[in-house]
Design an enzyme around this catalytic site. Structure first.
Site, PDB file in Angstrom:
ATOM      1  N   HIS A 189     -17.756  32.422 -24.455  1.00 34.14           N
ATOM      2  CA  HIS A 189     -17.766  31.166 -25.204  1.00 34.14           C
ATOM      3  C   HIS A 189     -19.154  30.842 -25.758  1.00 34.14           C
ATOM      4  CE1 HIS A 189     -19.995  28.940 -22.100  1.00 34.14           C
ATOM      5  NE2 HIS A 189     -19.241  29.557 -21.201  1.00 34.14           N
TER       6      HIS A 189
ATOM      7  N   SER B   4     -20.555  32.336 -31.492  1.00 34.64           N
ATOM      8  CA  SER B   4     -21.796  31.554 -31.573  1.00 34.64           C
ATOM      9  C   SER B   4     -22.808  32.075 -30.552  1.00 34.64           C
ATOM     10  CB  SER B   4     -21.481  30.072 -31.360  1.00 34.64           C
ATOM     11  OG  SER B   4     -22.564  29.251 -31.693  1.00 34.64           O
TER      12      SER B   4
END
Length: 311
Positions: free
Chosen positions: A67, A135
């Site tokens: 994540h 990201s």
């Protein structure tokens, strides 16, 4: 004798009741989402740090998903639902995020997290697998692939950090002007602004859940700011190590990403030596696997299938 409730007491009890109910409903909703995706919640101790993660069993390929900043393992829950049953999915909460340990005084740079992720995969006994990241998680996955090429079958990057874009993003323009990062909330009411900044079409959240996430994000603001400061100081570590990546790489980017500009893909095309495929998605923001889980999963499953066929 009747009890006299003062307005402040009533408001306090009502607020506590609401927060407790929202937290309970959040846990119930998340548990249902994980159940629908055949994900089991687990924990493991790795070098004195407790990691929480979700796992879906599979007998074919293994995919580790990482994540991004301020995120957690459930950023991949709906995405996992749309992958073929044979793919095993492992989604950890990185230390410092989600339900994993958050000790103060340790390094939370992308390089440090990549090294911790290596120990996590070693503890789980993972030998050779595909790794994806979004990201900050993409920067970590890329660094992982550069440091431990023997473990990575293929690398999958969603709007990854760690590389300087030739064209500054809207977030970079804001930060270069000396303003605070748009990733940090100024108040719980600022949550809608953050969603609009991150997504073209923000995922639907019922009002009580939006309030819960807003309050939780704002409560973590100072902690997240301290981690973001470390990452900024680290610089573009992944870019300096791109030549070490040996695995075939798939890059997926939202064209409307305001956080990291899609021209990072131009840098990857110039500097990555292995096979590289890039996909630029129209009308998509910074986290395609959240904004369009079915499409993102289809791109990844086709990629993994083609990688295995080519071998």
């Amino acid at each position: 004798m009747k009890t006299q409730w003062k307005p402040f007491s009533i408001a306090l009890v009502s607020t506590l009741f609401f927060v407790q109910c929202a937290a309970t409903l959040h846990k119930t909703g998340i548990s249902l989402e994980r159940y629908r995706s055949n994900l089991e919640t687990k924990s493991i101790l790795v070098e004195n740090l407790n990691w929480k993660y979700t796992e879906r069993t599979g007998t074919k390929e293994t995919l580790v998903v990482v994540h991004g900043f301020g995120g957690d393992k459930d950023h991949w829950t709906r995405f996992s639902r749309h992958l073929p049953e044979g793919i095993r999915v492992i989604a950890p909460d990185l230390p410092g995020f989600g339900d994993s340990d958050k000790p103060e005084g340790i390094n939370y740079t992308q390089e440090a997290q990549a090294e911790r992720l290596f120990q996590f995969t070693e503890t789980l006994g993972l030998k050779n697998f595909h790794i994806a990241g979004n990201s900050m998680g993409g920067g970590i996955a890329g660094i992982f692939a550069a440091k431990y090429p023997e473990k990575v079958k293929s690398l999958i990057l969603f709007d990854n950090a760690g590389i300087k874009s030739p064209t500054p993003s809207e977030m970079q323009t804001i930060e270069m002007a000396g303003k605070e990062s748009p990733l940090l909330l100024t108040s719980p009411e600022d949550f809608d602004r953050l969603l609009a900044f991150t997504f073209v079409k923000p995922p639907y959240l019922p009002g009580f859940l939006k309030t819960y996430f807003a309050k939780k994000s704002f409560a973590n603001r100072d902690w997240n700011a301290s981690i973001l400061k470390q990452i900024r100081k680290e610089g573009y570590f992944l870019e300096r190590n791109l030549e070490k990546i040996q695995s075939p790489t798939l890059v997926i980017w939202g064209k409307e990403d305001k956080v990291i500009h899609y021209t990072v893909m131009d840098v990857l095309k110039k500097k990555l030596k292995p096979k590289l495929e890039t996909v630029l998605l129209e009308n998509m923001g910074h986290a395609p696997m959240i904004e369009d889980p079915p499409l993102s999963a289809k791109l990844v499953q086709d990629w993994i299938f083609n990688v295995e066929i080519s071998k």
